[in-house]
Structure formats: C-alpha cells, structure tokens
Design an enzyme around this catalytic site. Structure first.
Site, PDB file in Angstrom:
ATOM      1  N   SER A  79      11.817 -34.800  34.033  1.00 48.47           N
ATOM      2  CA  SER A  79      11.606 -33.908  32.889  1.00 48.47           C
ATOM      3  C   SER A  79      12.830 -33.905  31.996  1.00 48.47           C
ATOM      4  O   SER A  79      13.908 -34.377  32.372  1.00 48.47           O
ATOM      5  CB  SER A  79      11.309 -32.480  33.368  1.00 48.47           C
ATOM      6  OG  SER A  79      12.438 -31.924  34.022  1.00 48.47           O
ATOM      7  N   GLU A 121      15.012 -24.000  34.166  1.00 47.59           N
ATOM      8  CA  GLU A 121      16.007 -25.052  34.340  1.00 47.59           C
ATOM      9  C   GLU A 121      16.843 -25.217  33.065  1.00 47.59           C
ATOM     10  O   GLU A 121      18.061 -25.330  33.110  1.00 47.59           O
ATOM     11  CB  GLU A 121      15.306 -26.366  34.693  1.00 47.59           C
ATOM     12  CG  GLU A 121      16.241 -27.514  35.020  1.00 47.59           C
ATOM     13  CD  GLU A 121      15.481 -28.767  35.434  1.00 47.59           C
ATOM     14  OE1 GLU A 121      16.128 -29.817  35.556  1.00 47.59           O
ATOM     15  OE2 GLU A 121      14.245 -28.707  35.625  1.00 47.59           O
TER      16      GLU A 121
END
Length: 437
Positions: free
Chosen positions: A208, A176
């Site tokens: 996150s 990501e």
C-alpha cells in the site's frame, strides 16, 4: 520535547549472523539483511521523572521490523523525549508464511531476543510489546491472516513482557498514514505547542501507499471524495485535521503484479510455473523468477514488443489512473518526507546515497526512469525491475497525487537516526491516547 537540543546521534550497524540451521528451523529469514540500530543515550534533563520502554513490531508485506524505544517522561512535558531506539529487521514478511504460520511465530520469537537485550530485565514486566500488521496481511484472506496473528499472540503471551489488550492486530491504512505523520512531525520538532508549520509524508510500502499532510486551505477538506480522506487526532491541547488516505494495492510490489498482469493469478507456486508474465518495463532479454507474498512468478521482458519509458508508462498508468485522488492543495511550501520504497528505489537508481538520503525533485525520478528504461534493450541490468519501479513512482507522484515536476521531496530513511515509519507514532498513541479518528 526539546528535539533541537539533542546531541549528535551515532548510528551503529550490527549484522546478525551465526545462527545454526536448527536455531532457525530452516527459516526463510534473510538474516544477512538484518540490522540493528542503536542510539546513544541523550543528555537527560535534571527534572526527568522516569524512563520507560516500549517494543513495537512492524509486520510489513516484505519484512518484519522491531523497534525498541526508550523514552524519558518529564513532569513539564506533555509528550516524552525519545532517548534511544534499537532497530532490527528481517525478511521476508509474515505473509510469506501464510501456509506455515508456525514460521511466523519463529520469526517473532527470534526477534524478541533483541528486545530482551535492549530492555533491562527489571523493566520487562512493565514494557508493552505490540505488533501491528500492514498491507501484507490486509491483502490475505481473513482466516489465513488471523492464523498468523494467533501464532504471534501465543509467542507474546509466553514472553516476559507486558502484553496489553489488542496487542496483536492488523492496522488499517489510514491509521498507518496518520501515525507516520505523527512520527515525522515529532522527530522534526513540529508537534511543539508553539509550532504552526508541519511536514507531510509519503510512504510507499510493498502492498500500500499513504499520503498525509495538514492542509492550509479549507477547500482541500471540502474537495475530498469521501470521509475516509479526513482524519483527526488530539495532542498538546490541539486537534489536528489531516488529509490522509491509504491505497491498498498501490504499494511498490503489488504495483509490479498489476503491471505484469499477475494480480488475478491464483494458485500455488507449482500452478504458476507454466505461466510467464511479460512487461515492456523489463529488459527484452530478461527472464527470471520473482517472489512476493509466498508465491513465485515467472517474469520476462517482451522480446518481440516495444520497450522504453513511454511504453512502460502506459502500462504503469493503468495501476494509477482513476484510483489515486489528487488533493486540491499540494502547497509548494509544505515539505514532504518520502520514505520506504521511495527511498530504496532512489538508492538503487543512484539518485541518493544509501545512508543520508537527500532532496530530489519529482523530475529527477522521471529523468532516471527514462534512463533506466532506455537500457532495457541491452543485457539485463543489476536491477531488472528498475525501469518499472522508477516509472511507477514517477507516475504515482505526477498522474496520481498531482505533484509538479519541480516539487522537492525529502528522501529519508531516518530522521535524527530514528527510522522513518509509523512505529514511533503508534507507541505515542498507545501511551498518550491521541484519540485518532
């Protein structure tokens, strides 16, 4: 890839409304917050060989977004020119439907209408559709997460678009961060062959947070605590070696749970009704409900305790200290783009405008956090979590990553009117196999 030659891009916001209750089958979707962004077609080079499309779903912890990209591939370019992006988002995230996964399917089915309107009908069978889930699903038990993904896969399989292998999956946090880095450097023109400088990224999601940058010093690579802090990918006959790490559980919303002491709270919403989670980061007289991840929590300030920035900072520090690694090198001459909740909270605090963003020093977050926390003894403000959120961001940047108070960050929701996210990087990886490892 002559991004500097792009003509000015026009942002058009489209509010989606008018869906009947039957159409959304009592969905919890917050359609009033949904938006669509359309970029006008750019001046297409005379030697372009073909136009192609791609559809990417970003299934985040607090919302689901769809990006429909139009690219121009030229014979002379190794990477394409981005011609157009259509963007649409809705809340809540798919993880909110953990116990009713068919609602996740309805969310995706409704959003696919955006793709059908954006992609010419003759191109549907050639246009890949993909969904990547992030921290919201990474935080769920594996079986429940898979049930949500299976529902999405069924919707994709019955759609008119091309469904590649592994079209629906949960993306790991490191990837990501890398894909967000690729997006930002593509959009800012730093992936050209002749460009040596790059920009770093700071992405703060709900579940996150990611940091990714290209180190200038070998010591930065040598000093990492583990192999999962280093990532590589290939582009333009060059291998990029990045410092990149994702911290699951350090997103803005999960950090709230940690500060409230609610991370270990389990059970249904009914089972949580009798518990009240208190924090000195909330206004003393505040009491209300807050929902995340399909659960609703009773939260309040601490009417008999201390309030203010220092007390709040000590609560927040527990969610950061000993968890976040400080890179050996955070060069002042490396520009960092900060987005997602960095941007949203800065807007709520009045530090930047809600359209164009801006440049902020780390000390600007600290100053505003102190100001927000000083008001917690008064009547509840419009944003009761502002003290907590601003203090957490300040702590994450300073005591977490180790940025100086004088460090300047570029707060960005869009670059050239394209969403600041990992989605564009993921599509480039899909088409051009950047060999991320």
């Amino acid at each position: 890839m002559k991004l500097s030659d792009w003509t000015p891009l026009l942002l058009v916001l489209h509010t989606v409304a008018g869906f009947s209750q039957a159409q959304v089958i009592n969905s919890l979707l917050d359609l009033s917050s949904s938006s669509r962004t359309v970029l006008p077609s750019l001046s297409r080079p005379a030697n372009y060989s073909h136009i192609f499309y791609a559809v990417m779903f970003d299934a985040g912890s607090t919302g689901t977004r769809i990006h429909v990209f139009t690219f121009i591939h030229t014979d002379s370019e190794e990477l394409p020119v981005l011609d157009n992006e259509m963007f649409y988002s809705t809340k809540p995230g798919l993880s909110a439907y953990v116990d009713i996964p068919e609602m996740a399917a309805q969310t995706v089915r409704t959003m696919l209408k955006v793709a059908k309107n954006a992609v010419p009908r003759l191109e549907w069978k050639r246009t890949p559709v993909l969904l990547r889930a992030t921290a919201g699903l990474r935080l769920l038990p594996a079986g429940k997460a898979q049930a949500l993904l299976d529902q999405v896969q069924h919707v994709f399989d019955e759609s008119p678009f091309f469904v590649p292998d592994n079209s629906v999956s949960i993306m790991n946090g490191t990837k990501e961060g890398i894909l967000a880095w690729i997006t930002m450097n593509f959009l800012t023109g730093h992936l050209r062959k002749e460009t040596k400088s790059t920009v770093g990224i700071l992405d703060l999601g709900g579940g996150s947070t990611q940091i990714t940058f290209l180190p200038k010093l070998k010591k930065t690579i040598e000093d990492v605590p583990g192999a999962d802090y280093i990532a590589r990918f290939d582009a333009l006959n060059r291998t990029f070696e990045l410092y990149s790490h994702s911290y699951l559980g350090n997103g803005q919303m999960v950090a709230r749970l940690a500060v409230l002491g609610a991370l270990d709270a389990e059970g249904s919403c009914v089972g949580l009704e009798w518990r009240v989670f208190r924090s000195s980061c909330l206004p003393k007289k505040f009491r209300g409900e807050w929902s995340f991840g399909g659960l609703t929590y009773q939260v309040s300030g601490d009417p008999d305790g201390y309030t203010g920035y220092k007390t709040c900072y000590q609560e927040v520090l527990k969610a950061v200290k000993g968890i976040i690694h400080q890179p050996f090198e955070l060069e002042d001459n490396t520009v960092f783009y900060a987005f997602s909740y960095y941007y949203d909270v800065a807007v709520d605090a009045g530090l930047i405008g809600d359209v164009h963003g801006g440049r902020l020093q780390v000390r600007d977050f600290k100053k505003k956090a102190k100001e927000a926390c000083s008001k917690t003894t008064k009547r509840p403000p419009a944003f009761p979590f502002l003290c907590m959120d601003m203090t957490y961001i300040t702590c994450l940047l300073k005591d977490g990553f180790g940025f100086k108070e004088s460090t300047v960050l570029q707060l960005s929701k869009k670059v050239n009117n394209v969403e600041s996210s990992w989605a564009l990087g993921a599509i480039l990886d899909h088409f051009y196999n950047l060999n991320i490892r």
